[in-house]
Write a protein that holds these residues in place. Sequence first.
Motif, PDB file in Angstrom:
ATOM      1  N   UNK A 126       6.057   2.172   1.308  1.00 25.42           N
ATOM      2  CA  UNK A 126       6.614   1.031   0.586  1.00 25.42           C
ATOM      3  C   UNK A 126       7.631   1.524  -0.434  1.00 25.42           C
ATOM      4  N   UNK A 127       8.420   0.608  -0.932  1.00 24.80           N
ATOM      5  CA  UNK A 127       9.634   0.826  -1.725  1.00 24.80           C
ATOM      6  C   UNK A 127      10.763   1.205  -0.768  1.00 24.80           C
ATOM      7  N   UNK A 128      11.850   0.430  -0.822  1.00 23.45           N
ATOM      8  CA  UNK A 128      12.921   0.569   0.170  1.00 23.45           C
ATOM      9  C   UNK A 128      13.546   1.958   0.172  1.00 23.45           C
ATOM     10  N   UNK A 129      13.713   2.562  -1.001  1.00 19.73           N
ATOM     11  CA  UNK A 129      14.280   3.905  -1.050  1.00 19.73           C
ATOM     12  C   UNK A 129      13.375   4.920  -0.379  1.00 19.73           C
TER      13      UNK A 129
ATOM     14  N   UNK B 122       3.166  -5.664  -3.699  1.00 19.16           N
ATOM     15  CA  UNK B 122       3.483  -7.006  -3.184  1.00 19.16           C
ATOM     16  C   UNK B 122       4.983  -7.312  -3.172  1.00 19.16           C
ATOM     17  N   UNK B 123       5.765  -6.345  -2.743  1.00 17.45           N
ATOM     18  CA  UNK B 123       7.208  -6.543  -2.601  1.00 17.45           C
ATOM     19  C   UNK B 123       7.621  -6.130  -1.198  1.00 17.45           C
ATOM     20  N   UNK B 124       8.586  -6.872  -0.630  1.00 16.65           N
ATOM     21  CA  UNK B 124       9.144  -6.443   0.649  1.00 16.65           C
ATOM     22  C   UNK B 124      10.261  -5.447   0.361  1.00 16.65           C
ATOM     23  N   UNK B 125      10.536  -4.547   1.316  1.00 15.51           N
ATOM     24  CA  UNK B 125       9.921  -4.370   2.628  1.00 15.51           C
ATOM     25  C   UNK B 125       8.713  -3.437   2.555  1.00 15.51           C
ATOM     26  N   UNK B 126       7.885  -3.494   3.601  1.00 12.13           N
ATOM     27  CA  UNK B 126       6.766  -2.575   3.744  1.00 12.13           C
ATOM     28  C   UNK B 126       6.712  -2.139   5.203  1.00 12.13           C
ATOM     29  N   UNK B 127       6.411  -0.878   5.417  1.00  7.73           N
ATOM     30  CA  UNK B 127       6.451  -0.306   6.765  1.00  7.73           C
ATOM     31  C   UNK B 127       5.138   0.400   7.068  1.00  7.73           C
ATOM     32  N   UNK B 128       4.642   0.199   8.297  1.00  2.00           N
ATOM     33  CA  UNK B 128       3.518   0.972   8.821  1.00  2.00           C
ATOM     34  C   UNK B 128       4.015   1.779  10.012  1.00  2.00           C
TER      35      UNK B 128
END
Length: 315
Positions: free
Chosen positions: A137-140, A120-126
């Motif tokens: 998920x997880x920016x790194x 439940x943290x931004x950012x998230x990518x599909x």
Amino acid sequence: MHFRTIELKHKLQAAQKKRTMANAPEYVPPKVWTWNKPNGGKFASTNRPIAGPTHEKALPVGRHPLQLYSQATPNGQKITIMLEELLALGHSGAEYDAWLIRIGDGEQFGSGFVEVNPNSKIPALMDRSGPEPIRVFESGAILLYLAEKFGAFLPTELRERTECLSWLFWQMGSAPYLGGGFGHFYAYAPIKIEYAIDRFAMETKRQLDVLDRRLGESPYLAGDNYTIADIAVFPWYGGLVKGWLYDGAEFLSVHEYKNVMRWADAIFERPAVTRGRKVNRISGSLSSQLHERHDADDFNTKTQDKIAGQEASAS
């Protein structure tokens, strides 16, 4: 005489600090912690000790292969900057839809978002470019995924690649001390706690010194080339020295870190960085806010100043 005056001042400050601490009620932790009262602060309404969704809400899906769900916090900016940099290099497969997730309203706890990021943290990518959607998920992790997918901003030579990844993971481990530590207690906590602010200001300055020493050796973190390491670090530490984070630049004497300042100024001038910083932004000047991004032309027609002008004309 000057040094004796400074020494006396420090002794008086230390004595005052000791008296303040002596008069403050001591907190004695219970044997078992329970969540029985609001914690206060800016994000009190969204902080909780459990995971999972709080409500049912499906995520929208646009027409591009990459679907980003985010807000323009420093972590969110990493990904929009990366995507705009990829597009600037001509990677048409990096076209993306960016949907705004208002974390202050708890939208990151919707069921659809939790399916993409269980944390439940931004950012998230599909990524829907293949036969089966891939969630990241997880920016790194997102930066690394995009760099490997498109073969850009990640060196291939072993030494430089390793240096790049070391600084990428340095940022992931260090920034919580800046954001959750210094930023929280200096800017967001409901009360000012001297010990906490001192503790995390000291660590933030140490981290700035780490960066400053490295950037005194090379133009970018991994060496001569701009990489995902710089993209990851810039929104946090570049933002800090540029005066965007926590109104803490003067307090931390960021002007002392001349190599970080030089590096931040150089990255700030990149057109893709300018665009990426606007996406999913909900603060600052209206011209700097592009709440959703679905097409490159949105920067020209759908920033909040343009929308406000269109609404005024229509009325």
